[in-house]
Design an enzyme around this catalytic site. Structure first.
Site, PDB file in Angstrom:
ATOM      1  N   GLU A   1     -10.703  10.139   6.383  1.00  0.00           N
ATOM      2  CA  GLU A   1     -10.903   8.886   5.709  1.00  0.00           C
ATOM      3  C   GLU A   1     -10.551   9.557   4.613  1.00  0.00           C
ATOM      4  OE1 GLU A   1     -10.474   5.760   7.331  1.00  0.00           O
ATOM      5  OE2 GLU A   1      -9.894   7.185   8.515  1.00  0.00           O
TER       6      GLU A   1
ATOM      7  N   ILE B   1      -0.267   7.302   3.482  1.00  0.00           N
ATOM      8  CA  ILE B   1       0.482   6.724   4.660  1.00  0.00           C
ATOM      9  C   ILE B   1       1.438   5.816   4.349  1.00  0.00           C
ATOM     10  CG2 ILE B   1       0.027   5.328   6.712  1.00  0.00           C
ATOM     11  CD1 ILE B   1      -1.042   7.520   6.571  1.00  0.00           C
ATOM     12  N   GLY B   2       1.836   4.833   2.933  1.00  0.00           N
ATOM     13  CA  GLY B   2       2.330   3.891   2.968  1.00  0.00           C
ATOM     14  C   GLY B   2       4.054   4.536   2.921  1.00  0.00           C
TER      15      GLY B   2
ATOM     16  N   LYS C   1     -13.402   0.785  14.352  1.00  0.00           N
ATOM     17  CA  LYS C   1     -12.277   1.160  15.658  1.00  0.00           C
ATOM     18  C   LYS C   1     -12.620   1.139  17.149  1.00  0.00           C
ATOM     19  CE  LYS C   1      -9.941   5.787  14.034  1.00  0.00           C
ATOM     20  NZ  LYS C   1     -10.678   7.074  13.621  1.00  0.00           N
TER      21      LYS C   1
ATOM     22  N   GLY D   1       0.451  -0.977   0.119  1.00  0.00           N
ATOM     23  CA  GLY D   1       0.052  -0.191   0.102  1.00  0.00           C
ATOM     24  C   GLY D   1       0.893   1.490   0.446  1.00  0.00           C
ATOM     25  N   ALA D   2       0.931   1.923  -1.040  1.00  0.00           N
ATOM     26  CA  ALA D   2       1.753   2.637  -1.338  1.00  0.00           C
ATOM     27  C   ALA D   2       1.667   4.403  -1.306  1.00  0.00           C
ATOM     28  CB  ALA D   2       3.265   2.171  -2.254  1.00  0.00           C
ATOM     29  N   GLY D   3       0.443   4.566  -1.069  1.00  0.00           N
ATOM     30  CA  GLY D   3       0.021   5.913  -0.503  1.00  0.00           C
ATOM     31  C   GLY D   3      -0.021   6.376  -0.194  1.00  0.00           C
TER      32      GLY D   3
ATOM     33  N   LYS E   1      -8.134  -0.449   8.600  1.00  0.00           N
ATOM     34  CA  LYS E   1      -8.763  -1.606   9.708  1.00  0.00           C
ATOM     35  C   LYS E   1      -9.699  -3.116   9.236  1.00  0.00           C
ATOM     36  CE  LYS E   1     -10.171   3.883  11.200  1.00  0.00           C
ATOM     37  NZ  LYS E   1      -9.158   4.518   9.459  1.00  0.00           N
TER      38      LYS E   1
HETATM   39  N1  LIG Z   1      -4.532   9.189   6.702  1.00  0.00           N
HETATM   40  C1  LIG Z   1      -4.764   8.440   8.130  1.00  0.00           C
HETATM   41  O1  LIG Z   1      -3.976   9.546   8.963  1.00  0.00           O
HETATM   42  C2  LIG Z   1      -5.097   6.937   8.849  1.00  0.00           C
HETATM   43  C3  LIG Z   1      -4.714   7.220   9.918  1.00  0.00           C
HETATM   44  C4  LIG Z   1      -4.992   5.650  10.611  1.00  0.00           C
HETATM   45  C5  LIG Z   1      -5.561   4.709   9.105  1.00  0.00           C
HETATM   46  N2  LIG Z   1      -5.220   4.868   7.805  1.00  0.00           N
HETATM   47  C6  LIG Z   1      -5.687   4.353   7.321  1.00  0.00           C
HETATM   48  O2  LIG Z   1      -4.172   3.409   6.159  1.00  0.00           O
HETATM   49  C7  LIG Z   1      -4.502   2.870   5.340  1.00  0.00           C
HETATM   50  C8  LIG Z   1      -4.527   4.134   4.243  1.00  0.00           C
HETATM   51  O3  LIG Z   1      -4.610   5.205   4.020  1.00  0.00           O
HETATM   52  P1  LIG Z   1      -4.057   6.131   3.075  1.00  0.00           P
HETATM   53  O4  LIG Z   1      -4.360   7.358   3.752  1.00  0.00           O
HETATM   54  O5  LIG Z   1      -2.944   6.139   2.851  1.00  0.00           O
HETATM   55  O6  LIG Z   1      -4.797   6.315   1.193  1.00  0.00           O
HETATM   56  P2  LIG Z   1      -4.058   5.673   0.014  1.00  0.00           P
HETATM   57  O7  LIG Z   1      -5.404   5.691  -0.213  1.00  0.00           O
HETATM   58  O8  LIG Z   1      -3.422   7.305   0.050  1.00  0.00           O
HETATM   59  O9  LIG Z   1      -3.205   4.339  -0.528  1.00  0.00           O
HETATM   60  C9  LIG Z   1      -4.027   3.388   0.028  1.00  0.00           C
HETATM   61  C10 LIG Z   1      -2.435   2.680  -0.726  1.00  0.00           C
HETATM   62  O10 LIG Z   1      -3.265   1.393  -1.058  1.00  0.00           O
HETATM   63  C11 LIG Z   1      -2.958   0.936  -2.382  1.00  0.00           C
HETATM   64  N3  LIG Z   1      -3.679   0.128  -2.795  1.00  0.00           N
HETATM   65  C12 LIG Z   1      -5.212  -0.620  -2.959  1.00  0.00           C
HETATM   66  N4  LIG Z   1      -5.201  -1.867  -3.250  1.00  0.00           N
HETATM   67  C13 LIG Z   1      -4.564  -2.174  -3.209  1.00  0.00           C
HETATM   68  C14 LIG Z   1      -3.275  -3.513  -2.821  1.00  0.00           C
HETATM   69  N5  LIG Z   1      -4.998  -4.413  -3.443  1.00  0.00           N
HETATM   70  N6  LIG Z   1      -2.874  -4.222  -2.877  1.00  0.00           N
HETATM   71  C15 LIG Z   1      -1.662  -3.356  -2.627  1.00  0.00           C
HETATM   72  N7  LIG Z   1      -1.690  -1.518  -2.209  1.00  0.00           N
HETATM   73  C16 LIG Z   1      -2.956  -1.518  -2.500  1.00  0.00           C
HETATM   74  C17 LIG Z   1      -3.325   1.847  -3.730  1.00  0.00           C
HETATM   75  O11 LIG Z   1      -2.644   2.301  -4.950  1.00  0.00           O
HETATM   76  C18 LIG Z   1      -2.744   2.892  -2.682  1.00  0.00           C
HETATM   77  O12 LIG Z   1      -1.312   3.212  -3.236  1.00  0.00           O
HETATM   78  C19 LIG Z   1      -6.540   3.633   5.075  1.00  0.00           C
HETATM   79  O13 LIG Z   1      -6.629   1.968   5.553  1.00  0.00           O
HETATM   80  C20 LIG Z   1      -6.938   3.872   6.477  1.00  0.00           C
HETATM   81  O14 LIG Z   1      -8.478   3.510   6.728  1.00  0.00           O
HETATM   82  C21 LIG Z   1      -5.325   6.322   7.886  1.00  0.00           C
HETATM   83  N1  LIG Z   2     -10.332   9.923   9.557  1.00  0.00           N
HETATM   84  C1  LIG Z   2      -9.635   9.184  11.141  1.00  0.00           C
HETATM   85  C2  LIG Z   2      -8.839   9.179  10.514  1.00  0.00           C
HETATM   86  C3  LIG Z   2      -7.854   8.486  11.738  1.00  0.00           C
HETATM   87  O1  LIG Z   2      -8.477   7.007  11.807  1.00  0.00           O
HETATM   88  C4  LIG Z   2     -10.416  10.727  12.465  1.00  0.00           C
HETATM   89  O2  LIG Z   2     -10.694  11.969  11.569  1.00  0.00           O
HETATM   90  O3  LIG Z   2     -10.040  10.165  13.219  1.00  0.00           O
END
Ligand SMILES: NC(=O)c1ccc[n+]([C@@H]2O[C@H](COP(=O)([O-])OP(=O)(O)OC[C@H]3O[C@@H](n4cnc5c(N)ncnc54)[C@H](O)[C@@H]3O)[C@@H](O)[C@H]2O)c1
Ligand SMILES: N[C@@H](CCO)C(=O)O
EC number: 1.1.1.3
Length: 332
Positions: free
Chosen positions: A202, A14-15, A217, A10-12, A117
């Site tokens: 989110e 967070i990754g 959560k 998951g290279a988005g 999650k």
């Molecule tokens: N943003 C926050 O502060 C936060 C906090 C806690 C948890 N999260 C969780 O972290 C996760 C990622 O959030 P984000 O903001 O980076 O989202 P994002 O959409 O930026 O990144 C998600 C990444 O996952 C990749 N992906 C999708 N399907 C995939 C697969 N089958 N295999 C590998 N990679 C795949 C996508 O290509 C994308 O690069 C979410 O589940 C979110 O709920 C986010």
């Molecule tokens: N959407 C979430 C991000 C962290 O999980 C929040 O507002 O707390």
């Protein structure tokens, strides 16, 4: 010097931020824990990149370097790693893609850190059992209010306590919106736009507004506390979508603060779980939180009421929590 190799699925947002943090903090981490961290593989939904010598943020930025189809089980089977960090989307219906990544990683003897999650929400008990049999750890604080060390508290400090009730504010976005509507008399849509610009919502903010983010959560926390496998179907969930500036002004005039509260309680007839908007007295700890902060109130038979508060909803807090998970795994 021992090296711990990490794969990130998951290279988005967070990754990539985690890869940056591991790269930037590698020296400090080595000084503190005597272990060198190295990211040896990264993938997204379409492909991935492997390098046992270590991947840098610069290499990851070159998407053209990604090998097509090096994702999913294919990625887990080929990557040379000790730990898999799963940072894909949170799917509350299937638990995928986190479930398949975790299954494959555990089968290969890798520790797992969840950022998403869905898998822990739907399959936590089963995954923890598989990991126990394989002698690997699953860390999942980032899947549930990252900044609050709730899972650590329940698994360690309260490992023998009788948990009676857990309630709290678990979505920073909803408190932020409600506070903005109160202080600036703005609409929910305007406040949401500001929350999105700050990166705390989110990817689909509907899940913040409708209470599902809070519910998921809290269910992950409750399943740890009560050793159950409750799902969304076991919880009554409502959100803040229909609250108006007038409702908030009335509450304010009465000395109340609106908060989206999740609660799970053990009762004689089973477990009661709900998420709903409540109007709290302004003096209540949950009312007095800083807008982006979260809080949990845990009632145990032995210790009474314990409050955990803070842990602002932000990407930085999530990354810091993932670094804590890495530190705990290297100390095993
Ligand atoms: N943003 C926050 O502060 C936060 C906090 C806690 C948890 N999260 C969780 O972290 C996760 C990622 O959030 P984000 O903001 O980076 O989202 P994002 O959409 O930026 O990144 C998600 C990444 O996952 C990749 N992906 C999708 N399907 C995939 C697969 N089958 N295999 C590998 N990679 C795949 C996508 O290509 C994308 O690069 C979410 O589940 C979110 O709920 C986010
Ligand atoms: N959407 C979430 C991000 C962290 O999980 C929040 O507002 O707390």
């Amino acid at each position: 010097m021992k090296t711990i190799k990490i794969a990130i699925a998951g290279a988005g947002n967070i990754g990539r931020a985690l890869l940056d943090a591991i790269y930037e903090q590698a020296d400090a981490f080595e000084q503190k824990h005597g272990v060198r961290l190295r990211v040896t593989g990264v993938c997204n939904s379409r492909g991935g990149l492997l390098d046992t010598a270590g991947l840098s943020p610069k290499k990851i930025a070159e998407q053209s370097a990604f090998t097509p189809d090096l994702a999913g089980r294919n990625f887990v089977q080929q990557v040379d790693a000790d730990i898999l960090v799963e940072a894909g989307p949170s799917d509350y219906i299937t638990g995928e893609p986190g479930l398949s990544y975790a299954d494959a990683a555990i089968a290969r003897g890798l520790h797992v850190i969840f950022i998403s999650k869905g898998a822990m929400l739907l399959h936590g008990t089963q995954l923890l059992e598989k990991a126990r049999k394989q002698g690997v750890a699953i860390k999942y604080r980032c899947a549930t209010a990252s900044g609050l060390p709730a899972i650590d508290l329940l698994e360690r400090a309260f490992a023998n306590a009788t948990i009676e009730k857990i309630e709290g504010v678990l979505t920073g976005t909803t408190s932020f919106i409600l506070d903005k509507m109160q202080s600036q008399r703005c609409s929910l849509t305007e406040a949401l736009t500001e929350a999105q610009a700050l990166g705390m919502t989110e990817p689909d903010p509907t899940n913040d507004l409708n209470g599902k983010d809070t519910a998921c959560k809290l269910l992950i926390i409750a399943n740890t506390a009560f050793r159950t496998q409750l799902t969304l179907a076991d919880m009554s969930v409502s959100g803040i979508e229909s609250v108006s500036p007038e409702d908030i002004a009335t509450a304010c005039a009465e000395g109340k603060t609106p908060r989206l509260i999740g609660s799970v309680a053990r009762t004689t007839s089973g477990i009661n779980a709900a998420v709903q908007l409540q109007y709290l007295n302004n003096t209540d700890t949950l009312a007095r939180l800083n807008a982006r902060d979260k809080a949990l109130r845990i009632f145990t038979r032995e210790f009474g009421e314990t409050i955990l508060a803070g842990g602002s909803s932000s990407r930085d807090a999530t990354i810091a929590a993932a670094m804590e998970d890495l530190a705990q795994i290297v100390r095993l």
